[in-house]
Design a protein around this motif. Sequence first.
Motif, PDB file in Angstrom:
ATOM      1  N   TYR A 157       0.840  -1.199   0.000  1.00  0.00           N
ATOM      2  CA  TYR A 157       0.000   0.000   0.000  1.00  0.00           C
ATOM      3  C   TYR A 157       0.877   1.252   0.000  1.00  0.00           C
ATOM      4  O   TYR A 157       0.615   2.206  -0.733  1.00  0.00           O
ATOM      5  CB  TYR A 157      -0.935  -0.001   1.212  1.00  0.00           C
ATOM      6  CG  TYR A 157      -1.939   1.128   1.192  1.00  0.00           C
ATOM      7  CD1 TYR A 157      -3.126   1.004   0.483  1.00  0.00           C
ATOM      8  CD2 TYR A 157      -1.694   2.313   1.861  1.00  0.00           C
ATOM      9  CE1 TYR A 157      -4.046   2.032   0.439  1.00  0.00           C
ATOM     10  CE2 TYR A 157      -2.608   3.351   1.829  1.00  0.00           C
ATOM     11  CZ  TYR A 157      -3.786   3.215   1.119  1.00  0.00           C
ATOM     12  OH  TYR A 157      -4.691   4.245   1.075  1.00  0.00           O
ATOM     13  N   ARG A 158       1.920   1.236   0.807  1.00  0.00           N
ATOM     14  CA  ARG A 158       2.824   2.386   0.898  1.00  0.00           C
ATOM     15  C   ARG A 158       3.417   2.696  -0.471  1.00  0.00           C
ATOM     16  O   ARG A 158       3.389   3.839  -0.933  1.00  0.00           O
ATOM     17  CB  ARG A 158       3.913   2.052   1.917  1.00  0.00           C
ATOM     18  CG  ARG A 158       5.024   3.057   2.072  1.00  0.00           C
ATOM     19  CD  ARG A 158       5.930   2.607   3.203  1.00  0.00           C
ATOM     20  NE  ARG A 158       7.326   2.681   2.906  1.00  0.00           N
ATOM     21  CZ  ARG A 158       8.134   3.635   3.348  1.00  0.00           C
ATOM     22  NH1 ARG A 158       7.664   4.591   4.119  1.00  0.00           N
ATOM     23  NH2 ARG A 158       9.403   3.629   3.040  1.00  0.00           N
ATOM     24  N   GLN A 159       3.934   1.674  -1.153  1.00  0.00           N
ATOM     25  CA  GLN A 159       4.532   1.888  -2.472  1.00  0.00           C
ATOM     26  C   GLN A 159       3.484   2.338  -3.497  1.00  0.00           C
ATOM     27  O   GLN A 159       3.740   3.238  -4.301  1.00  0.00           O
ATOM     28  CB  GLN A 159       5.240   0.613  -2.945  1.00  0.00           C
ATOM     29  CG  GLN A 159       6.454   0.235  -2.118  1.00  0.00           C
ATOM     30  CD  GLN A 159       7.578   1.253  -2.165  1.00  0.00           C
ATOM     31  OE1 GLN A 159       7.784   1.945  -3.152  1.00  0.00           O
ATOM     32  NE2 GLN A 159       8.315   1.347  -1.070  1.00  0.00           N
ATOM     33  N   ALA A 160       2.307   1.720  -3.448  1.00  0.00           N
ATOM     34  CA  ALA A 160       1.250   2.068  -4.412  1.00  0.00           C
ATOM     35  C   ALA A 160       0.718   3.483  -4.184  1.00  0.00           C
ATOM     36  O   ALA A 160       0.433   4.207  -5.147  1.00  0.00           O
ATOM     37  CB  ALA A 160       0.113   1.054  -4.333  1.00  0.00           C
ATOM     38  N   LEU A 161       0.575   3.893  -2.916  1.00  0.00           N
ATOM     39  CA  LEU A 161       0.086   5.249  -2.648  1.00  0.00           C
ATOM     40  C   LEU A 161       1.132   6.284  -3.033  1.00  0.00           C
ATOM     41  O   LEU A 161       0.799   7.316  -3.628  1.00  0.00           O
ATOM     42  CB  LEU A 161      -0.337   5.405  -1.188  1.00  0.00           C
ATOM     43  CG  LEU A 161      -0.982   6.749  -0.828  1.00  0.00           C
ATOM     44  CD1 LEU A 161      -2.200   7.045  -1.716  1.00  0.00           C
ATOM     45  CD2 LEU A 161      -1.385   6.762   0.647  1.00  0.00           C
ATOM     46  N   PHE A 162       2.394   6.015  -2.716  1.00  0.00           N
ATOM     47  CA  PHE A 162       3.459   6.913  -3.172  1.00  0.00           C
ATOM     48  C   PHE A 162       3.409   7.070  -4.692  1.00  0.00           C
ATOM     49  O   PHE A 162       3.470   8.175  -5.218  1.00  0.00           O
ATOM     50  CB  PHE A 162       4.839   6.360  -2.789  1.00  0.00           C
ATOM     51  CG  PHE A 162       5.386   6.848  -1.488  1.00  0.00           C
ATOM     52  CD1 PHE A 162       5.363   8.186  -1.129  1.00  0.00           C
ATOM     53  CD2 PHE A 162       5.986   5.952  -0.612  1.00  0.00           C
ATOM     54  CE1 PHE A 162       5.903   8.627   0.063  1.00  0.00           C
ATOM     55  CE2 PHE A 162       6.533   6.387   0.582  1.00  0.00           C
ATOM     56  CZ  PHE A 162       6.497   7.723   0.926  1.00  0.00           C
ATOM     57  N   ALA A 190      -9.019   3.982  -3.872  1.00  0.00           N
ATOM     58  CA  ALA A 190      -8.650   3.380  -5.165  1.00  0.00           C
ATOM     59  C   ALA A 190      -7.370   2.554  -5.043  1.00  0.00           C
ATOM     60  O   ALA A 190      -7.274   1.460  -5.613  1.00  0.00           O
ATOM     61  CB  ALA A 190      -8.495   4.466  -6.225  1.00  0.00           C
ATOM     62  N   VAL A 191      -6.400   3.066  -4.296  1.00  0.00           N
ATOM     63  CA  VAL A 191      -5.156   2.329  -4.101  1.00  0.00           C
ATOM     64  C   VAL A 191      -5.434   1.037  -3.339  1.00  0.00           C
ATOM     65  O   VAL A 191      -4.934  -0.030  -3.695  1.00  0.00           O
ATOM     66  CB  VAL A 191      -4.099   3.198  -3.383  1.00  0.00           C
ATOM     67  CG1 VAL A 191      -2.928   2.364  -2.900  1.00  0.00           C
ATOM     68  CG2 VAL A 191      -3.618   4.309  -4.311  1.00  0.00           C
TER      69      VAL A 191
END
Length: 185
Positions: A96-101, A118-119
């Motif tokens: 999630y951290r990588q996708a939100l970034f 969405a993320v």
Amino acid sequence: MMLSRRAFLLEASGCLLANLPLVGWASGTASGGRSFLEVFAFTCPHCYQLALQLRLWLPLHPHVTHYPVHIISTADDLKLAAAGYAATLLGQGEAYRQALFKAIHTDKRPADEKTLVAVAESLGLVSQRLVQTMQGTEVAELLARSERITRQFQITATPTLVIDQHSVRLPERDPLDILQEAFGP
């Protein structure tokens, strides 16, 4: 009475961190290895760059344990941190951290509720479950602890590194250079 930074971290390693195994924090590494806290903000482009670098650096340093901590200094930070901690509690923290970034910095999406959901959905998380977890007591406790860390160290810029639970390194230099100096290349 105000605790010194060292006293705060020693206390944190005994109680604050020990109570958070679900998010990867621990009272020290079991193997006697070294660790660092990375205080970051999802909206910080420097934090995004460090996150990308850490994906390559961390596997080369298996003796080093990394604990990402969301900065809490604004209402927006609170919302973003709540989503990140909820995703962690749901088993998708780093993804999630990588996708939100990526959504914020590469895809240029706004750091709002629509993007948070969405993320989560892109990772297979149910949006309703994410929102319920964000509003739960476990996330509230994690947010309070992040806020205490942010205040205790008077962190106003990100990324900030806390190395081996007693050394605070503020972002006056490239964070990866600081990590390589502390832990080796």
